[in-house]
Design a protein around this motif. Structure first.
Motif, PDB file in Angstrom:
ATOM      1  N   MET A 258      57.834  10.415 152.805  1.00  0.00           N
ATOM      2  CA  MET A 258      57.058  10.140 151.545  1.00  0.00           C
ATOM      3  C   MET A 258      55.732  10.962 152.016  1.00  0.00           C
ATOM      4  SD  MET A 258      55.466   6.977 149.766  1.00  0.00           S
ATOM      5  CE  MET A 258      57.041   6.266 149.318  1.00  0.00           C
ATOM      6  N   ILE A 259      55.232  12.078 151.103  1.00  0.00           N
ATOM      7  CA  ILE A 259      54.128  12.545 151.253  1.00  0.00           C
ATOM      8  C   ILE A 259      52.834  12.261 150.656  1.00  0.00           C
ATOM      9  CG2 ILE A 259      55.383  14.742 152.343  1.00  0.00           C
ATOM     10  CD1 ILE A 259      54.822  15.990 149.583  1.00  0.00           C
ATOM     11  N   PHE A 260      52.883  11.331 149.790  1.00  0.00           N
ATOM     12  CA  PHE A 260      51.687  10.957 148.629  1.00  0.00           C
ATOM     13  C   PHE A 260      51.983   9.555 148.236  1.00  0.00           C
ATOM     14  CE2 PHE A 260      49.459  10.753 144.542  1.00  0.00           C
ATOM     15  CZ  PHE A 260      48.138  10.787 145.220  1.00  0.00           C
ATOM     16  N   TRP A 261      51.205   8.858 148.022  1.00  0.00           N
ATOM     17  CA  TRP A 261      51.385   7.657 147.420  1.00  0.00           C
ATOM     18  C   TRP A 261      49.966   7.152 146.653  1.00  0.00           C
ATOM     19  CZ3 TRP A 261      55.131   3.925 147.428  1.00  0.00           C
ATOM     20  CH2 TRP A 261      54.703   2.542 147.134  1.00  0.00           C
ATOM     21  N   SER A 262      49.870   6.607 145.637  1.00  0.00           N
ATOM     22  CA  SER A 262      48.471   6.242 144.863  1.00  0.00           C
ATOM     23  C   SER A 262      48.946   4.922 144.337  1.00  0.00           C
ATOM     24  CB  SER A 262      48.112   7.228 143.829  1.00  0.00           C
ATOM     25  OG  SER A 262      46.977   6.483 143.127  1.00  0.00           O
ATOM     26  N   GLY A 263      47.973   3.770 144.866  1.00  0.00           N
ATOM     27  CA  GLY A 263      48.120   2.317 144.139  1.00  0.00           C
ATOM     28  C   GLY A 263      48.792   1.439 145.043  1.00  0.00           C
ATOM     29  N   GLU A 264      48.921   1.876 146.224  1.00  0.00           N
ATOM     30  CA  GLU A 264      49.714   0.633 147.416  1.00  0.00           C
ATOM     31  C   GLU A 264      48.987  -0.643 147.240  1.00  0.00           C
ATOM     32  OE1 GLU A 264      51.524   0.335 151.542  1.00  0.00           O
ATOM     33  OE2 GLU A 264      50.193   1.823 151.419  1.00  0.00           O
ATOM     34  N   VAL A 265      49.802  -1.614 147.177  1.00  0.00           N
ATOM     35  CA  VAL A 265      49.279  -2.919 147.061  1.00  0.00           C
ATOM     36  C   VAL A 265      49.047  -3.416 148.661  1.00  0.00           C
ATOM     37  CG1 VAL A 265      49.447  -5.422 146.188  1.00  0.00           C
ATOM     38  CG2 VAL A 265      50.108  -3.555 144.607  1.00  0.00           C
ATOM     39  N   GLU A 266      47.995  -3.720 149.087  1.00  0.00           N
ATOM     40  CA  GLU A 266      47.721  -4.045 150.340  1.00  0.00           C
ATOM     41  C   GLU A 266      48.226  -5.392 150.734  1.00  0.00           C
ATOM     42  OE1 GLU A 266      43.414  -3.546 150.768  1.00  0.00           O
ATOM     43  OE2 GLU A 266      43.681  -1.622 150.680  1.00  0.00           O
ATOM     44  N   ASP A 267      48.274  -5.732 152.048  1.00  0.00           N
ATOM     45  CA  ASP A 267      48.635  -7.273 152.676  1.00  0.00           C
ATOM     46  C   ASP A 267      50.173  -7.391 151.995  1.00  0.00           C
ATOM     47  OD1 ASP A 267      48.619  -9.488 153.698  1.00  0.00           O
ATOM     48  OD2 ASP A 267      47.641 -10.483 152.219  1.00  0.00           O
ATOM     49  N   GLY A 268      50.979  -6.421 152.276  1.00  0.00           N
ATOM     50  CA  GLY A 268      52.427  -6.639 151.942  1.00  0.00           C
ATOM     51  C   GLY A 268      52.593  -6.869 150.449  1.00  0.00           C
TER      52      GLY A 268
ATOM     53  N   GLY B  63      61.527  22.285 151.730  1.00  0.00           N
ATOM     54  CA  GLY B  63      62.043  21.742 150.392  1.00  0.00           C
ATOM     55  C   GLY B  63      63.587  21.600 150.155  1.00  0.00           C
ATOM     56  N   PRO B  64      63.864  21.220 149.049  1.00  0.00           N
ATOM     57  CA  PRO B  64      63.251  21.180 147.808  1.00  0.00           C
ATOM     58  C   PRO B  64      62.316  19.607 147.883  1.00  0.00           C
ATOM     59  CG  PRO B  64      65.445  20.665 147.370  1.00  0.00           C
ATOM     60  CD  PRO B  64      65.422  21.412 148.634  1.00  0.00           C
ATOM     61  N   ILE B  65      61.073  19.717 147.450  1.00  0.00           N
ATOM     62  CA  ILE B  65      60.422  18.567 147.166  1.00  0.00           C
ATOM     63  C   ILE B  65      60.421  17.902 145.784  1.00  0.00           C
ATOM     64  CG2 ILE B  65      58.121  17.487 147.313  1.00  0.00           C
ATOM     65  CD1 ILE B  65      57.607  19.573 149.532  1.00  0.00           C
ATOM     66  N   ALA B  66      60.679  16.513 145.856  1.00  0.00           N
ATOM     67  CA  ALA B  66      60.810  16.217 144.216  1.00  0.00           C
ATOM     68  C   ALA B  66      59.482  15.031 144.236  1.00  0.00           C
ATOM     69  CB  ALA B  66      62.122  15.476 144.007  1.00  0.00           C
ATOM     70  N   PHE B  67      59.216  14.823 143.256  1.00  0.00           N
ATOM     71  CA  PHE B  67      58.187  14.179 142.783  1.00  0.00           C
ATOM     72  C   PHE B  67      58.642  13.004 141.787  1.00  0.00           C
ATOM     73  CE2 PHE B  67      55.588  17.479 144.631  1.00  0.00           C
ATOM     74  CZ  PHE B  67      54.565  16.557 145.326  1.00  0.00           C
ATOM     75  N   THR B  68      58.469  11.635 142.137  1.00  0.00           N
ATOM     76  CA  THR B  68      58.641  10.435 141.278  1.00  0.00           C
ATOM     77  C   THR B  68      57.651   9.940 141.176  1.00  0.00           C
ATOM     78  OG1 THR B  68      61.063  10.490 142.198  1.00  0.00           O
ATOM     79  CG2 THR B  68      60.302   8.488 141.085  1.00  0.00           C
ATOM     80  N   ALA B  69      57.281   9.381 139.750  1.00  0.00           N
ATOM     81  CA  ALA B  69      56.195   8.861 139.281  1.00  0.00           C
ATOM     82  C   ALA B  69      56.562   7.414 138.753  1.00  0.00           C
ATOM     83  CB  ALA B  69      55.287   9.800 138.122  1.00  0.00           C
ATOM     84  N   LYS B  70      55.739   6.420 138.917  1.00  0.00           N
ATOM     85  CA  LYS B  70      56.191   5.212 138.493  1.00  0.00           C
ATOM     86  C   LYS B  70      54.792   4.538 138.092  1.00  0.00           C
ATOM     87  CE  LYS B  70      58.088   0.718 139.866  1.00  0.00           C
ATOM     88  NZ  LYS B  70      58.750  -0.141 141.025  1.00  0.00           N
ATOM     89  N   LEU B  71      54.652   3.918 136.984  1.00  0.00           N
ATOM     90  CA  LEU B  71      53.409   3.270 136.628  1.00  0.00           C
ATOM     91  C   LEU B  71      53.889   1.745 136.673  1.00  0.00           C
ATOM     92  CD1 LEU B  71      50.340   3.376 135.200  1.00  0.00           C
ATOM     93  CD2 LEU B  71      51.645   3.269 133.070  1.00  0.00           C
ATOM     94  N   ASN B  72      52.965   1.199 137.521  1.00  0.00           N
ATOM     95  CA  ASN B  72      53.215  -0.484 137.470  1.00  0.00           C
ATOM     96  C   ASN B  72      51.925  -1.281 136.967  1.00  0.00           C
ATOM     97  OD1 ASN B  72      55.101  -0.381 139.619  1.00  0.00           O
ATOM     98  ND2 ASN B  72      53.739   0.248 140.880  1.00  0.00           N
ATOM     99  N   TYR B  73      52.358  -2.211 136.175  1.00  0.00           N
ATOM    100  CA  TYR B  73      51.447  -3.097 135.589  1.00  0.00           C
ATOM    101  C   TYR B  73      51.073  -4.378 136.063  1.00  0.00           C
ATOM    102  CZ  TYR B  73      49.812  -6.035 131.426  1.00  0.00           C
ATOM    103  OH  TYR B  73      48.855  -6.770 130.899  1.00  0.00           O
ATOM    104  N   ARG B  74      49.776  -4.722 136.157  1.00  0.00           N
ATOM    105  CA  ARG B  74      49.235  -6.018 136.823  1.00  0.00           C
ATOM    106  C   ARG B  74      48.451  -6.256 135.767  1.00  0.00           C
ATOM    107  NH1 ARG B  74      46.584  -6.712 142.673  1.00  0.00           N
ATOM    108  NH2 ARG B  74      48.731  -7.071 143.291  1.00  0.00           N
ATOM    109  N   LYS B  75      48.574  -7.589 135.117  1.00  0.00           N
ATOM    110  CA  LYS B  75      47.875  -8.010 134.109  1.00  0.00           C
ATOM    111  C   LYS B  75      46.358  -8.456 134.405  1.00  0.00           C
ATOM    112  CE  LYS B  75      47.888 -11.380 130.207  1.00  0.00           C
ATOM    113  NZ  LYS B  75      48.836 -12.455 129.431  1.00  0.00           N
ATOM    114  N   PHE B  76      46.307  -8.980 135.628  1.00  0.00           N
ATOM    115  CA  PHE B  76      44.997  -9.454 136.141  1.00  0.00           C
ATOM    116  C   PHE B  76      44.778  -8.744 137.412  1.00  0.00           C
ATOM    117  CE2 PHE B  76      46.480 -13.302 133.883  1.00  0.00           C
ATOM    118  CZ  PHE B  76      45.586 -13.280 132.895  1.00  0.00           C
TER     119      PHE B  76
END
Length: 115
Positions: free
Chosen positions: A1-11, A72-85
């Protein structure tokens, strides 16, 4: 993995990492504090509104630094997570106790500066 945005801390039990791209309305009280304690009546300003309404779409741009040793090749996968609160609100709703030792003057009809 070379990039991550939105990791939830504390496991996966903590807040989302700082700098994450959020979709939400971010409101402020009269002293510039976020409206995050079930105190919507104290809203005085909107810092930003970033939402995806029904039937609409959005594009988020990210700058990713590819490591020199990557092949390469390098592939990007995007996933949008939802957290109500937000994590902060969830902690507030279940614990509901302000940090001890704060002066009573931090809370009034127009703002709530308590931690």
């Amino acid at each position: 993995m070379i990039f991550w945005s939105g990791e939830v801390e504390d496991g996966g039990k903590g807040p989302v990492e700082p700098g994450t791209h959020f979709y939400r309305a971010f409101q402020l009280d009269g002293k510039g504090n976020p409206i995050d304690k079930r105190n919507a009546w104290q809203a005085r300003s909107v810092l930003y509104v970033r939402l995806i309404p029904p039937g609409a779409a959005d594009v988020a741009h990210f700058r990713v630094k590819i490591p020199k040793h990557a092949r390469g090749p390098i592939a990007f996968t995007a996933k949008l997570n939802y957290r109500k609160f937000s994590h902060y609100y969830t902690q507030f709703a279940y614990a509901g106790m302000p940090k001890p030792g704060q002066p009573a003057s931090l809370i009034n009809a127009a703002s709530n500066s308590l931690e």
